[in-house]
Write a protein that holds these residues in place. Sequence first.
Motif, PDB file in Angstrom:
ATOM      1  N   MET A 108      25.449  14.245  11.910  1.00 54.06           N
ATOM      2  CA  MET A 108      25.120  13.063  11.121  1.00 54.06           C
ATOM      3  C   MET A 108      23.674  12.605  11.294  1.00 54.06           C
ATOM      4  O   MET A 108      23.110  11.965  10.407  1.00 54.06           O
ATOM      5  N   GLN A 109      23.048  12.923  12.438  1.00 57.16           N
ATOM      6  CA  GLN A 109      21.677  12.463  12.653  1.00 57.16           C
ATOM      7  C   GLN A 109      20.698  13.069  11.646  1.00 57.16           C
ATOM      8  O   GLN A 109      19.625  12.497  11.402  1.00 57.16           O
ATOM      9  N   LYS A 117      18.850   9.070  19.366  1.00 57.42           N
ATOM     10  CA  LYS A 117      17.428   9.421  19.229  1.00 57.42           C
ATOM     11  C   LYS A 117      16.736   8.646  18.111  1.00 57.42           C
ATOM     12  O   LYS A 117      15.505   8.655  18.016  1.00 57.42           O
ATOM     13  N   SER A 118      17.517   7.988  17.261  1.00 56.06           N
ATOM     14  CA  SER A 118      16.942   7.336  16.081  1.00 56.06           C
ATOM     15  C   SER A 118      16.056   6.153  16.427  1.00 56.06           C
ATOM     16  O   SER A 118      15.297   5.677  15.582  1.00 56.06           O
ATOM     17  N   ALA A 124       8.570   3.948  15.504  1.00 58.48           N
ATOM     18  CA  ALA A 124       7.389   4.438  14.798  1.00 58.48           C
ATOM     19  C   ALA A 124       7.194   3.702  13.479  1.00 58.48           C
ATOM     20  O   ALA A 124       6.063   3.355  13.102  1.00 58.48           O
ATOM     21  N   LYS A 125       8.305   3.445  12.772  1.00 62.03           N
ATOM     22  CA  LYS A 125       8.193   2.748  11.488  1.00 62.03           C
ATOM     23  C   LYS A 125       7.675   1.326  11.676  1.00 62.03           C
ATOM     24  O   LYS A 125       6.828   0.856  10.899  1.00 62.03           O
ATOM     25  N   LYS A 147      12.533  15.501  11.307  1.00 62.34           N
ATOM     26  CA  LYS A 147      13.034  14.678  10.208  1.00 62.34           C
ATOM     27  C   LYS A 147      12.303  13.347  10.182  1.00 62.34           C
ATOM     28  O   LYS A 147      11.874  12.878   9.116  1.00 62.34           O
ATOM     29  N   TYR A 148      12.162  12.726  11.342  1.00 67.87           N
ATOM     30  CA  TYR A 148      11.503  11.420  11.413  1.00 67.87           C
ATOM     31  C   TYR A 148      10.048  11.522  10.955  1.00 67.87           C
ATOM     32  O   TYR A 148       9.570  10.683  10.182  1.00 67.87           O
ATOM     33  N   ALA A 149       9.340  12.553  11.418  1.00 65.23           N
ATOM     34  CA  ALA A 149       7.937  12.716  11.035  1.00 65.23           C
ATOM     35  C   ALA A 149       7.802  12.996   9.541  1.00 65.23           C
ATOM     36  O   ALA A 149       6.905  12.455   8.875  1.00 65.23           O
TER      37      ALA A 149
END
Length: 440
Positions: A108-109, A117-118, A124-125, A147-149
């Motif tokens: 799901m992540q 980890k989210s 960062a946001k 994914k985050y980057a």
Amino acid sequence: MKRLLILAYDFPPYVSVGGLRPYAWYRYLKEYGVEPVVVTRQWGNKYGSELDYIAPGESDETIVEETACGMVIRTPYNPNLANRIMLKYGRTKFSLIRKMITAWYEFMQFLFFVGPKSGLYRGAKEYLKQNKVDAIIATGEPFVLFKYASALSSKYDIPWVADYRDPWTENKNKVTSPFERFWERRFMANATAMTTVSDFLKKKIGENITLPTTYIIPNGYNPDSIKQVEHIEQKNDVMRIALAGSIYEWHPYKSVVSAFAEFVQKNNEIPKIELNFFGINRHEEIRQYARKNKLENFIHVYPRMKNAELLEHLCEHNVMLLFNDYSYMGTKIYDYLAIKRQIILCYSDDAETKKLKDDYYPYSLSEDKSLSNHLQEDCLLETNAGIIVKDKKHLSQVLTDLYAEFEANKSIRCNSDNTEKYSREEQTRQLAEIVLTELS
């Protein structure tokens, strides 16, 4: 001065070789014209074991640290249910339930911004809402950071770099789903560039994705840490052999320990020799072997410790033990080189070890003649830093020769040279150059 946002899950004070790479960026980037802003999670070393990886953070609020080197944003970390169960009841209980919960989060992540980890994405946001950066780099694994980057790059129109310390989906010992291959290709689609540690890994990663502009930035040693321990000399009462870090299935550790045991037992007098393991993952197995063979006075196992503390212990040793990782350089070799102790690499041509490699080594060796399948051997030959041990029989002779040298001189010489290029400061300079010239 350019500003680089660094997404790094592993980061000091967590004891992890994976955290040393982004820490070096944080430590040295500013000296080369790039201001680092590290987004990581809150870490503690309460357990001194792998349980530290899932232990909760110290605060529900984001902790911001500003130093002369740059900024570190430590986001809250709350273990998921599986990790809370493990922390409370231990690793042996409710294992099936824990595996099911972990698998759910692992899947799901990548679909949603959920899971332990989210917090890095949210931290960062929040920073980017108020501040401008010139580029983003995410170092994996965990590869969900890609994914985050990728998402932050699209949202704020910022170029991003994927730093692969290891391949994501090109591991034959890892169950890799088609979804992971899909996610890797999707997240990497808007990456401006990629960095990795060797040409071999670049080739492996390219088996699943179309590579963006790619730069090779190897690992190395921390020169600051080395300066703090360079005054420490080898101890001369007992010949000490050290191995630091994880032992993998393809490593011939049983053969090496057996050869060491035979050397101890065949001497009529009690030899002054030790084999010491630091921060290994097979500590109980090694301890049981030592007890069974009455080698408790010769084989010792020490817990994980911070890199600076580890270096202090290693400097007191006479010989460093290194297992063959073939096309992968690993990280421990760089600290061995930096402290200038004789290295013994086991093994280069051993039948039993070849079978272990065929059964467990996670990568298929390259048939491309331009890529080396023996990077550590190449390094030792180039730097004159050690002995390439062929097999168990050869190791027995090497131990005999080294022990004779130690008995005669109370030390083991190491005439290595040309090791300065493996400094993490030099590798950070290369990253700064990429940020300043290629990502502007």
